[in-house]
Design an enzyme around this catalytic site. Structure first.
Site, mmCIF file in Angstrom:
data_model
loop_
_atom_site.group_PDB
_atom_site.id
_atom_site.type_symbol
_atom_site.label_atom_id
_atom_site.label_comp_id
_atom_site.label_asym_id
_atom_site.label_seq_id
_atom_site.Cartn_x
_atom_site.Cartn_y
_atom_site.Cartn_z
ATOM 1 N N ARG A 165 -44.585 -5.677 56.770
ATOM 2 C CA ARG A 165 -43.370 -6.403 57.138
ATOM 3 C C ARG A 165 -43.562 -6.940 58.548
ATOM 4 O O ARG A 165 -44.080 -6.233 59.437
ATOM 5 C CB ARG A 165 -42.146 -5.489 57.113
ATOM 6 C CG ARG A 165 -41.569 -5.214 55.733
ATOM 7 C CD ARG A 165 -40.964 -6.466 55.086
ATOM 8 N NE ARG A 165 -40.379 -6.190 53.772
ATOM 9 C CZ ARG A 165 -41.039 -6.300 52.621
ATOM 10 N NH1 ARG A 165 -42.306 -6.685 52.613
ATOM 11 N NH2 ARG A 165 -40.430 -6.060 51.473
ATOM 12 N N GLU A 205 -38.902 -15.448 58.228
ATOM 13 C CA GLU A 205 -39.529 -16.086 57.069
ATOM 14 C C GLU A 205 -38.533 -17.039 56.424
ATOM 15 O O GLU A 205 -37.391 -16.637 56.208
ATOM 16 C CB GLU A 205 -39.979 -15.029 56.047
ATOM 17 C CG GLU A 205 -41.103 -14.155 56.588
ATOM 18 C CD GLU A 205 -41.578 -13.078 55.615
ATOM 19 O OE1 GLU A 205 -41.080 -13.034 54.468
ATOM 20 O OE2 GLU A 205 -42.436 -12.279 55.992
ATOM 21 N N HIS A 207 -46.240 -14.856 52.864
ATOM 22 C CA HIS A 207 -45.755 -13.666 52.147
ATOM 23 C C HIS A 207 -46.144 -13.698 50.657
ATOM 24 O O HIS A 207 -45.281 -13.726 49.767
ATOM 25 C CB HIS A 207 -44.235 -13.518 52.302
ATOM 26 C CG HIS A 207 -43.763 -12.100 52.130
ATOM 27 N ND1 HIS A 207 -42.685 -11.573 52.793
ATOM 28 C CD2 HIS A 207 -44.245 -11.078 51.373
ATOM 29 C CE1 HIS A 207 -42.516 -10.313 52.437
ATOM 30 N NE2 HIS A 207 -43.463 -9.986 51.576
HETATM 31 C C1 GLV Z 1 -43.200 -7.473 49.067
HETATM 32 O O1 GLV Z 1 -43.274 -7.668 50.231
HETATM 33 C C2 GLV Z 1 -42.496 -6.380 48.474
HETATM 34 O O2 GLV Z 1 -41.849 -5.610 49.194
HETATM 35 O O3 GLV Z 1 -42.525 -6.274 47.232
#
Ligand code: GLV
Length: 341
Positions: free
Chosen positions: A240, A269, A288
């Site tokens: 994260r 993001e 991401h």
């Molecule tokens: C992706 O970042 C998730 O938490 O699945």
């Protein structure tokens, strides 16, 4: 009457979507962008269940304004977008999708490690830019760091950190790790060594982050930690964004405290295209996409729906984030449907 569910995005599994429509009265959101808080609140007013994404903030106020809500199933392993404490206090089951995305995220982590240490993105750009690839081959052209014999520092030896460490063996790296939980079983099995965080930062040639975002891990890597790293080291983050203080990282990259960073996640993001990170040459930035494989995203959809239906069927869901809720509102009190095998 079927229980009502708010599904904030269509999911990429026919099985999952069919199951939702079979058992539930589905309020399916068609837009791609995340719902606003007002929209969430308006839609949750009469809902028994919520199926959301990691981009959808489910804060205390939103939870409080959903009096009938029994389950929040997130289509993600991370659940830092949900106020789990508030949900638990109100007897709401929270579920996530661990396990099925482990290998995909570990693969992406390695794609980033290789991309940043061997300058793959920069090299690709060079080939496409007139005048950059001037000489066919040169002894000192586009040099990067060799991984064999180097040390990988894994911060967070959970499912994904472990999968990343397993792959490191194939690249001939030594592995050190830091975690709040000492994993002696894995130390033996994988030949990984536990070290305190400061030592990891001082010793590792590649530091890879695999902790969830919590109050404790927020800005775990800031100026002080970045200054401990080798000036030849690389930082990789597929966990994260807010685990790293972005402003400190930009400074570290500009001033050469570390050699580079590869990031899949950001404090903000989408990352604005004019963000200072995008101006730097010594970074690889991806949007991401850790779990973004056809296989994994379909499995996550099935898992998210199975979790949600289990709760409404009065069964313990396979991936319950807040087991304390079982005492606050026992499963028989949330049961609304009978699942047919
Ligand atoms: C992706 O970042 C998730 O938490 O699945």
């Amino acid at each position: 009457m079927k229980p009502k569910v708010y599904v904030t995005r269509k999911l990429p599994s026919k099985r999952a979507m069919d199951l939702l429509f079979k058992y539930l009265d589905v309020d399916l959101r068609e837009e791609e962008v995340p719902p606003s808080k007002e929209e969430m609140i308006a839609h949750l007013e009469d809902k028994d269940a919520l199926l959301c994404l990691l981009t959808d903030r489910v804060d205390a106020e939103t939870i409080r304004s959903a009096p009938k809500l029994k389950v929040i199933s997130t289509y993600s392993v991370g659940f830092d977008h949900i106020d789990v404490e508030e949900a638990t206090a109100r007897g709401i089951y929270v579920t996530n999708t661990p396990g099925v995305l482990t290998e995909a995220v570990a693969d992406l982590t390695w794609a980033l490690i290789l991309a940043i240490t061997r300058r793959i993105v920069e090299a690709d750009r060079c080939v496409r830019t007139p005048g950059c690839w001037r000489i066919g081959w040169a002894p000192d052209f586009m040099l990067g760091m060799e991984l064999n014999g180097k040390t990988l520092g894994v911060i967070g030896l959970g499912r994904i950190g472990t999968a990343v460490a397993r792959r490191a063996k194939g690249f001939g790296m030594s592995i050190i790790y830091y975690d709040v939980i000492r994993r002696e079983d894995l130390e033996k099995e994988l030949g990984v060594k536990y070290v305190p965080l400061k030592e990891l930062l001082k010793e590792a040639d590649v530091v890879s982050i695999h902790v969830p975002l919590t109050k404790e891990t927020y800005h775990m890597i800031k100026e002080e930690e970045l200054r401990l790293m080798k000036s030849t080291a690389y930082l990789v983050n597929t966990a994260r964004g807010a685990v790293i203080d972005t402003n400190a990282l930009v400074k570290a990259l500009k001033e050469g405290w570390i050699r580079g960073a590869a990031l899949d996640v950001f404090e903000q993001e989408p990352l604005p295209a004019d963000h200072p990170l995008t101006k730097l040459k010594n970074v690889v930035l991806v949007p991401h996409i850790g779990s973004a494989t056809y296989e994994t995203r379909a499995k996550m959809a099935d898992m998210a729906v199975d979790n949600l239906l289990s709760v409404l069927a009065g069964k313990r869901p396979p991936n319950l984030v807040n087991p304390e809720v079982l005492k606050i509102r026992p499963l028989e009190k949330v049961k609304m449907i009978e699942l047919k095998e």
